[in-house]
Design an enzyme around this catalytic site. Structure first.
Site, PDB file in Angstrom:
ATOM      1  N   LYS A 181      35.208  49.382  41.541  1.00  0.00           N
ATOM      2  CA  LYS A 181      34.919  48.295  40.602  1.00  0.00           C
ATOM      3  C   LYS A 181      33.421  47.927  40.625  1.00  0.00           C
ATOM      4  O   LYS A 181      32.672  48.421  41.451  1.00  0.00           O
ATOM      5  CB  LYS A 181      35.782  47.074  40.934  1.00  0.00           C
ATOM      6  CG  LYS A 181      37.288  47.389  40.911  1.00  0.00           C
ATOM      7  CD  LYS A 181      37.749  47.921  39.572  1.00  0.00           C
ATOM      8  CE  LYS A 181      39.252  48.073  39.451  1.00  0.00           C
ATOM      9  NZ  LYS A 181      39.817  49.182  40.233  1.00  0.00           N
TER      10      LYS A 181
HETATM   11  C1  LIG Z   1      43.574  47.535  35.270  1.00  0.00           C
HETATM   12  C2  LIG Z   1      43.846  47.394  36.732  1.00  0.00           C
HETATM   13  N1  LIG Z   1      44.660  46.402  37.135  1.00  0.00           N
HETATM   14  C3  LIG Z   1      44.937  46.196  38.435  1.00  0.00           C
HETATM   15  C4  LIG Z   1      44.394  47.001  39.412  1.00  0.00           C
HETATM   16  C5  LIG Z   1      44.767  46.771  40.836  1.00  0.00           C
HETATM   17  O1  LIG Z   1      43.658  46.401  41.607  1.00  0.00           O
HETATM   18  P1  LIG Z   1      43.625  46.739  43.170  1.00  0.00           P
HETATM   19  O2  LIG Z   1      43.361  48.218  43.309  1.00  0.00           O
HETATM   20  O3  LIG Z   1      42.488  45.905  43.687  1.00  0.00           O
HETATM   21  O4  LIG Z   1      44.914  46.341  43.738  1.00  0.00           O
HETATM   22  C6  LIG Z   1      43.538  48.048  39.041  1.00  0.00           C
HETATM   23  C7  LIG Z   1      42.957  48.912  40.064  1.00  0.00           C
HETATM   24  O5  LIG Z   1      42.364  49.928  39.808  1.00  0.00           O
HETATM   25  C8  LIG Z   1      43.268  48.248  37.669  1.00  0.00           C
HETATM   26  O6  LIG Z   1      42.475  49.251  37.269  1.00  0.00           O
END
Ligand SMILES: Cc1ncc(COP(=O)(O)O)c(C=O)c1O
Length: 375
Positions: A181
């Site tokens: 990110k």
């Molecule tokens: C669109 C989206 N939502 C939720 C998430 C979940 O985030 P995390 O990996 O921090 O749990 C991601 C992770 O890549 C994502 O791309």
């Protein structure tokens, strides 16, 4: 070899983490609270920010805090990372998939409207790749139908919607700080909300459901998980956040170069641009079938030129777990085309302009190789 993503970890990040490791308090404590304040100050609009051990936890707890559970439906775009739909299942509710716009990759009020049923309790706009969903029509619909709005802003820290930072207003806005990110805490996430009672529910759901009185006596009235962010991760987030605007400016500069140097070929459809885009990813669509190759073969050819690439994402409604709900090919044609044709090109702040030119000339070469092979 140029990877498609690389986190920017510098000496000050390492020093901040080391200081916490040496401090004697390494799990959730003062640094997590400081990170919450720093995020709130960055977003503006006085949000109440609560940090979590992942973006997935942030989303799941937001759904639960909004009272969403068995029997409820949540409208989700078919194009997102599978976490967006999985959290709806975790909360015991049912995801209802809607198609996205081919160019923005985002859901629209026009697609959401016909999906609203008597069971719909929430809509989950995903600000895909860092481009804001046009929120005003979604918020108007939510108001009209009394729906909660759980924004998946995993890609969108620093994104603006008509000049307004995502997370500076809204209902529940969820961020991710995974290493891909725009800023990272290694793993981590956050929720911005505006209602103190909601923020309190987020805190309880985040940590075992524990409630304490003034003397520290503990009670638990309802389930809570363990989804707190440690001070080690938070210290990294605090330092990363100070460089977010710089990172995002650099991403925009690199994307400008992409738009200038990408092959102007009808087989390649660049993503939509916008002044408020935070450019978490740069992913054109490439008509692999028309070129007579699979995406994998195309990626291998790019790799032979020293260029890494990614695939974000398959359309969610066609995963086996969601086909069991009755979805099938043809239900969300734009998401399916994006899923079939998307290719994530290298984009991270430490890249140089020459790196972008190298990616674009590799693309030119691969397209030429393929047209020669097809001739
Ligand atoms: C669109 C989206 N939502 C939720 C998430 C979940 O985030 P995390 O990996 O921090 O749990 C991601 C992770 O890549 C994502 O791309």
């Amino acid at each position: 070899m140029l990877p498609f993503v690389r986190p920017t970890i510098e000496d000050e990040d390492i020093a901040a983490v080391e200081a916490v490791l040496r401090s004697g308090w390494i799990t959730t404590g003062p640094k997590a609270a400081e990170f919450e304040r720093a995020l709130g100050a960055y977003l503006g609009g006085n949000p109440l920010v609560r940090v979590f051990n992942s973006g997935t936890s942030a989303l799941e707890v937001s759904l639960r805090a909004a009272g969403i559970g068995p029997g409820d439906e949540v409208i989700v775009p078919a194009m997102s990372f599978v976490a967006s739909a999985n959290v709806v299942l975790s909360a015991g509710a049912t995801p209802v998939f809607v198609d996205v716009d081919l160019h923005t990759r985002n859901l629209t009020a026009a697609a959401v409207t016909p999906a609203i049923s008597a069971r719909t309790r929430a809509v989950m706009p995903v600000h895909f790749a860092g481009l804001a969903v046009d929120m005003a029509p979604i918020e108007a619909l939510a108001c009209q139908h009394q729906l909660r709005v759980i924004e998946d802003a995993a890609h969108a820290i620093g994104t603006r919607d008509h000049g307004r930072l995502i997370g500076s207003s809204g209902d529940l806005v969820c961020f991710s700080f995974h290493p891909n990110k725009n800023i990272t805490t290694i793993e981590g996430g956050a929720v911005a909300c505006f209602d103190p009672a909601l923020a309190q529910r987020l805190e309880r759901l985040r940590f075992f459901g524990i409630e304490k009185d003034a003397e520290g006596n503990m009670d638990v009235h309802a389930w809570g998980g363990k989804m707190n962010l440690t001070d080690v991760n938070s210290a990294l987030g605090i330092v990363q956040l100070t460089r977010l605007e710089k990172f995002n400016t650099r991403r925009r500069e690199l994307v400008k170069l992409y738009f200038q140097h990408l092959p102007k070929d009808p087989v390649l459809l660049p993503p939509a641009d916008d002044a408020g885009h935070s450019w978490h990813m740069f992913a054109p669509l490439i008509a692999f079938a028309a070129l007579g190759v699979t995406r994998y073969e195309f990626q291998q050819r790019l790799q032979a030129h020293g260029i890494g690439s990614g695939f974000h994402y398959p359309a969610m409604h066609l995963f086996a777990v969601y086909r069991k709900l009755g979805y099938q090919p043809g239900d969300c044609p734009n998401a399916e085309r994006i899923g079939a044709e998307t290719l994530t090109l290298p984009l991270f702040p430490a890249m140089s302009g020459a790196d972008v030119q190298r990616v674009c000339s590799a693309l030119h070469s691969v397209l030429e190789e393929l047209s020669r092979a097809g001739a």
